[in-house]
Design a protein around this motif. Structure first.
Motif, PDB file in Angstrom:
ATOM      1  N   SER A 199      -4.583  -5.225   1.755  1.00 49.29           N
ATOM      2  CA  SER A 199      -5.216  -5.888   0.614  1.00 49.29           C
ATOM      3  C   SER A 199      -4.656  -5.404  -0.723  1.00 49.29           C
ATOM      4  O   SER A 199      -4.907  -6.028  -1.758  1.00 49.29           O
ATOM      5  CB  SER A 199      -6.729  -5.648   0.639  1.00 49.29           C
ATOM      6  N   ILE A 200      -3.902  -4.295  -0.716  1.00 52.58           N
ATOM      7  CA  ILE A 200      -3.294  -3.783  -1.943  1.00 52.58           C
ATOM      8  C   ILE A 200      -2.141  -4.708  -2.348  1.00 52.58           C
ATOM      9  O   ILE A 200      -1.320  -5.093  -1.500  1.00 52.58           O
ATOM     10  CB  ILE A 200      -2.769  -2.351  -1.733  1.00 52.58           C
ATOM     11  N   PRO A 201      -2.066  -5.109  -3.608  1.00 53.87           N
ATOM     12  CA  PRO A 201      -0.939  -5.967  -4.053  1.00 53.87           C
ATOM     13  C   PRO A 201       0.410  -5.345  -3.716  1.00 53.87           C
ATOM     14  O   PRO A 201       0.658  -4.177  -4.015  1.00 53.87           O
ATOM     15  CB  PRO A 201      -1.156  -6.076  -5.563  1.00 53.87           C
ATOM     16  N   ARG A 202       1.258  -6.124  -3.105  1.00 58.88           N
ATOM     17  CA  ARG A 202       2.565  -5.629  -2.716  1.00 58.88           C
ATOM     18  C   ARG A 202       3.394  -5.221  -3.924  1.00 58.88           C
ATOM     19  O   ARG A 202       4.237  -4.315  -3.846  1.00 58.88           O
ATOM     20  CB  ARG A 202       3.306  -6.727  -1.931  1.00 58.88           C
ATOM     21  N   ALA A 261      -1.329   6.028  10.328  1.00 59.64           N
ATOM     22  CA  ALA A 261      -0.898   4.904  11.159  1.00 59.64           C
ATOM     23  C   ALA A 261      -1.207   3.562  10.494  1.00 59.64           C
ATOM     24  O   ALA A 261      -0.393   2.635  10.541  1.00 59.64           O
ATOM     25  CB  ALA A 261      -1.582   4.976  12.530  1.00 59.64           C
ATOM     26  N   GLY A 262      -2.365   3.455   9.852  1.00 64.27           N
ATOM     27  CA  GLY A 262      -2.720   2.220   9.165  1.00 64.27           C
ATOM     28  C   GLY A 262      -1.785   1.920   8.012  1.00 64.27           C
ATOM     29  O   GLY A 262      -1.408   0.761   7.782  1.00 64.27           O
ATOM     30  N   TYR A 263      -1.388   2.966   7.296  1.00 72.30           N
ATOM     31  CA  TYR A 263      -0.438   2.788   6.190  1.00 72.30           C
ATOM     32  C   TYR A 263       0.915   2.305   6.707  1.00 72.30           C
ATOM     33  O   TYR A 263       1.529   1.392   6.134  1.00 72.30           O
ATOM     34  CB  TYR A 263      -0.282   4.110   5.441  1.00 72.30           C
ATOM     35  N   ALA A 264       1.382   2.920   7.809  1.00 72.26           N
ATOM     36  CA  ALA A 264       2.664   2.510   8.377  1.00 72.26           C
ATOM     37  C   ALA A 264       2.602   1.071   8.879  1.00 72.26           C
ATOM     38  O   ALA A 264       3.531   0.281   8.658  1.00 72.26           O
ATOM     39  CB  ALA A 264       3.051   3.453   9.515  1.00 72.26           C
ATOM     40  N   MET A 265       1.507   0.704   9.528  1.00 78.12           N
ATOM     41  CA  MET A 265       1.362  -0.650  10.056  1.00 78.12           C
ATOM     42  C   MET A 265       1.299  -1.701   8.946  1.00 78.12           C
ATOM     43  O   MET A 265       1.743  -2.838   9.116  1.00 78.12           O
ATOM     44  CB  MET A 265       0.090  -0.746  10.910  1.00 78.12           C
ATOM     45  N   ALA A 266       0.756  -1.323   7.799  1.00 80.19           N
ATOM     46  CA  ALA A 266       0.545  -2.299   6.727  1.00 80.19           C
ATOM     47  C   ALA A 266       1.736  -2.433   5.785  1.00 80.19           C
ATOM     48  O   ALA A 266       1.969  -3.512   5.236  1.00 80.19           O
ATOM     49  CB  ALA A 266      -0.701  -1.923   5.921  1.00 80.19           C
ATOM     50  N   THR A 267       2.508  -1.362   5.583  1.00 77.95           N
ATOM     51  CA  THR A 267       3.502  -1.374   4.509  1.00 77.95           C
ATOM     52  C   THR A 267       4.941  -1.202   4.979  1.00 77.95           C
ATOM     53  O   THR A 267       5.857  -1.485   4.210  1.00 77.95           O
ATOM     54  CB  THR A 267       3.189  -0.253   3.499  1.00 77.95           C
ATOM     55  N   MET A 268       5.158  -0.747   6.197  1.00 75.41           N
ATOM     56  CA  MET A 268       6.518  -0.448   6.636  1.00 75.41           C
ATOM     57  C   MET A 268       7.027  -1.488   7.628  1.00 75.41           C
ATOM     58  O   MET A 268       6.252  -2.120   8.335  1.00 75.41           O
ATOM     59  CB  MET A 268       6.563   0.944   7.289  1.00 75.41           C
ATOM     60  N   ARG A 269       8.339  -1.635   7.665  1.00 78.66           N
ATOM     61  CA  ARG A 269       8.991  -2.503   8.639  1.00 78.66           C
ATOM     62  C   ARG A 269       9.348  -1.668   9.853  1.00 78.66           C
ATOM     63  O   ARG A 269      10.244  -0.832   9.808  1.00 78.66           O
ATOM     64  CB  ARG A 269      10.231  -3.146   8.037  1.00 78.66           C
ATOM     65  N   LEU A 270       8.642  -1.889  10.950  1.00 76.42           N
ATOM     66  CA  LEU A 270       8.837  -1.120  12.166  1.00 76.42           C
ATOM     67  C   LEU A 270       9.155  -2.060  13.321  1.00 76.42           C
ATOM     68  O   LEU A 270       8.568  -3.138  13.440  1.00 76.42           O
ATOM     69  CB  LEU A 270       7.572  -0.314  12.497  1.00 76.42           C
ATOM     70  N   ALA A 271      10.067  -1.645  14.169  1.00 78.58           N
ATOM     71  CA  ALA A 271      10.407  -2.437  15.344  1.00 78.58           C
ATOM     72  C   ALA A 271       9.221  -2.441  16.316  1.00 78.58           C
ATOM     73  O   ALA A 271       8.695  -1.387  16.664  1.00 78.58           O
ATOM     74  CB  ALA A 271      11.648  -1.862  16.021  1.00 78.58           C
ATOM     75  N   GLY A 272       8.818  -3.617  16.738  1.00 77.96           N
ATOM     76  CA  GLY A 272       7.710  -3.729  17.679  1.00 77.96           C
ATOM     77  C   GLY A 272       6.367  -3.409  17.075  1.00 77.96           C
ATOM     78  O   GLY A 272       5.440  -3.030  17.804  1.00 77.96           O
ATOM     79  N   LEU A 325       2.477  -3.554  -6.457  1.00 74.46           N
ATOM     80  CA  LEU A 325       2.190  -2.170  -6.835  1.00 74.46           C
ATOM     81  C   LEU A 325       3.069  -1.208  -6.040  1.00 74.46           C
ATOM     82  O   LEU A 325       3.623  -0.250  -6.598  1.00 74.46           O
ATOM     83  CB  LEU A 325       0.703  -1.879  -6.591  1.00 74.46           C
ATOM     84  N   ILE A 326       3.225  -1.474  -4.754  1.00 68.27           N
ATOM     85  CA  ILE A 326       4.060  -0.617  -3.920  1.00 68.27           C
ATOM     86  C   ILE A 326       5.529  -0.767  -4.299  1.00 68.27           C
ATOM     87  O   ILE A 326       6.271   0.230  -4.388  1.00 68.27           O
ATOM     88  CB  ILE A 326       3.835  -0.964  -2.439  1.00 68.27           C
ATOM     89  N   GLU A 327       5.959  -1.992  -4.554  1.00 69.59           N
ATOM     90  CA  GLU A 327       7.359  -2.207  -4.914  1.00 69.59           C
ATOM     91  C   GLU A 327       7.700  -1.568  -6.251  1.00 69.59           C
ATOM     92  O   GLU A 327       8.803  -1.033  -6.427  1.00 69.59           O
ATOM     93  CB  GLU A 327       7.637  -3.708  -4.958  1.00 69.59           C
ATOM     94  N   ALA A 328       6.762  -1.591  -7.203  1.00 73.89           N
ATOM     95  CA  ALA A 328       7.003  -0.948  -8.497  1.00 73.89           C
ATOM     96  C   ALA A 328       7.173   0.553  -8.323  1.00 73.89           C
ATOM     97  O   ALA A 328       8.037   1.175  -8.965  1.00 73.89           O
ATOM     98  CB  ALA A 328       5.850  -1.250  -9.457  1.00 73.89           C
ATOM     99  N   ALA A 329       6.362   1.166  -7.448  1.00 73.37           N
ATOM    100  CA  ALA A 329       6.492   2.604  -7.197  1.00 73.37           C
ATOM    101  C   ALA A 329       7.815   2.911  -6.503  1.00 73.37           C
ATOM    102  O   ALA A 329       8.456   3.931  -6.790  1.00 73.37           O
ATOM    103  CB  ALA A 329       5.318   3.087  -6.355  1.00 73.37           C
ATOM    104  N   GLN A 330       8.266   2.039  -5.613  1.00 75.97           N
ATOM    105  CA  GLN A 330       9.547   2.253  -4.944  1.00 75.97           C
ATOM    106  C   GLN A 330      10.706   2.156  -5.922  1.00 75.97           C
ATOM    107  O   GLN A 330      11.673   2.920  -5.826  1.00 75.97           O
ATOM    108  CB  GLN A 330       9.704   1.230  -3.812  1.00 75.97           C
ATOM    109  N   ILE A 331      10.612   1.242  -6.863  1.00 77.12           N
ATOM    110  CA  ILE A 331      11.668   1.118  -7.882  1.00 77.12           C
ATOM    111  C   ILE A 331      11.741   2.373  -8.730  1.00 77.12           C
ATOM    112  O   ILE A 331      12.835   2.817  -9.140  1.00 77.12           O
ATOM    113  CB  ILE A 331      11.409  -0.126  -8.763  1.00 77.12           C
ATOM    114  N   ASP A 332      10.584   2.990  -8.988  1.00 79.28           N
ATOM    115  CA  ASP A 332      10.556   4.230  -9.768  1.00 79.28           C
ATOM    116  C   ASP A 332      11.007   5.436  -8.963  1.00 79.28           C
ATOM    117  O   ASP A 332      11.045   6.557  -9.493  1.00 79.28           O
ATOM    118  CB  ASP A 332       9.139   4.488 -10.287  1.00 79.28           C
ATOM    119  N   GLY A 333      11.351   5.225  -7.700  1.00 78.79           N
ATOM    120  CA  GLY A 333      11.897   6.310  -6.890  1.00 78.79           C
ATOM    121  C   GLY A 333      10.871   7.057  -6.061  1.00 78.79           C
ATOM    122  O   GLY A 333      11.190   8.117  -5.494  1.00 78.79           O
ATOM    123  N   ALA A 334       9.650   6.564  -5.961  1.00 76.13           N
ATOM    124  CA  ALA A 334       8.618   7.248  -5.183  1.00 76.13           C
ATOM    125  C   ALA A 334       8.869   7.041  -3.685  1.00 76.13           C
ATOM    126  O   ALA A 334       9.220   5.950  -3.247  1.00 76.13           O
ATOM    127  CB  ALA A 334       7.233   6.729  -5.559  1.00 76.13           C
TER     128      ALA A 334
END
Length: 272
Positions: A160-163, A88-99, A165-174
């Motif tokens: 607190s994780i640099p955004r 839940a913490g991961y979803a709240m911090a990194t994902m775009r969720l309605a509400g 880092l997540i975007e680079a992993a998404q570009i690589d298809g993760a």
């Protein structure tokens, strides 16, 4: 000169804080080793330590079954609460969720909910579904009660994780799950250990829910059993001190084993 004064003041504060914790603990150990039935007015190491007080307290209070019950509850509650809080913490911090904001506020509101306000409804709910007088009557409410703090804790860490880092992993298809498991979780070890230790401490020290939802004395937690023990042997201070040390020993042992990770996780939270 200013730095020296600040250092002396800081060290003095740390010394006083440490003494406030260590001295009562030493007094408890000293009291537990006194002859049974004696009253110790001050911190004093006995000339003839009565180590048999621990065996007597263990037998009289039935701590074998009580500690087993606390261990069963904690061993199930901790991983369930940590895993759900991490997801839940991961979803709240990194994902775009309605509400997402309202949902997070709902979880935070759970931090203000005391056990006293829910224990009576819980009693009738557990009785209606047939879970009263079982470990699940305590496990399920505790796992839910630990979720608000766990979500807040893990959300703060993942934010607190640099955004980049997540975007680079998404570009690589993760995928999102792979990013969490292979990239973020390995770096979250101190935060996860700290959360796990806190959840274990809260589950182990649970008193009220176990007392109300489990009527079999042999299935109650160690703290609730200690409360009954105090009522029966309230005048025997050495015996009560020995029983108290038996109850807090597992938490103290776990803390000494994981203290570096615990302190690291707390400092990370302070820095964030």
């Amino acid at each position: 000169m200013k730095n020296l004064s600040s250092r002396v003041l800081s060290n003095s504060f740390l010394f006083v804080a440490a003494a406030a914790v260590v001295i009562p603990f030493l007094a408890l150990i000293s009291a537990s080793l006194q002859p049974s039935g004696t009253l110790v007015p001050r911190l004093m190491w006995p000339t003839d330590p009565q180590w048999s007080n621990f065996a007597a307290a263990w037998t009289m209070a039935g701590f074998g079954s009580l500690i087993r019950s606390s261990a069963i509850i904690a061993v199930i509650v901790v991983p369930v609460a940590v895993i759900c809080s991490t997801l839940a913490g991961y979803a709240m911090a990194t994902m775009r969720l309605a509400g997402k904001g309202m949902l997070f506020a709902f979880f935070i509101a759970g931090l203000t909910l005391p056990y006293e306000a829910i224990v009576i409804p819980l009693y009738f709910d557990m009785r209606s579904i047939g879970l009263l007088d079982t470990y699940w009557a305590v496990i399920l409410p505790l796992a839910g009660a630990f979720m608000p703090f766990g979500i807040f804790w893990m959300r703060s860490y993942f934010e607190s994780i640099p955004r980049e880092l997540i975007e680079a992993a998404q570009i690589d298809g993760a995928s999102s799950f792979r990013i969490m498991v292979q990239i973020l979780i390995p770096t979250a070890k101190p935060a996860l250990i700290t959360l796990g230790l806190l959840n274990f401490m809260w589950a182990w020290n649970q008193f009220l829910l176990a007392l109300i939802l489990i009527r079999d004395p042999a299935m109650r937690t160690a703290p609730s059993g200690l409360g009954t023990f105090v009522q029966q042997y309230g005048e025997d201070i050495p015996l009560l001190a020995a029983g108290t040390l038996i109850v807090i020993a597992p938490i103290a042992i776990l803390y000494f084993i994981f203290q570096r990770h615990f302190i690291s996780g707390m400092l990370q939270g302070a820095i964030k």
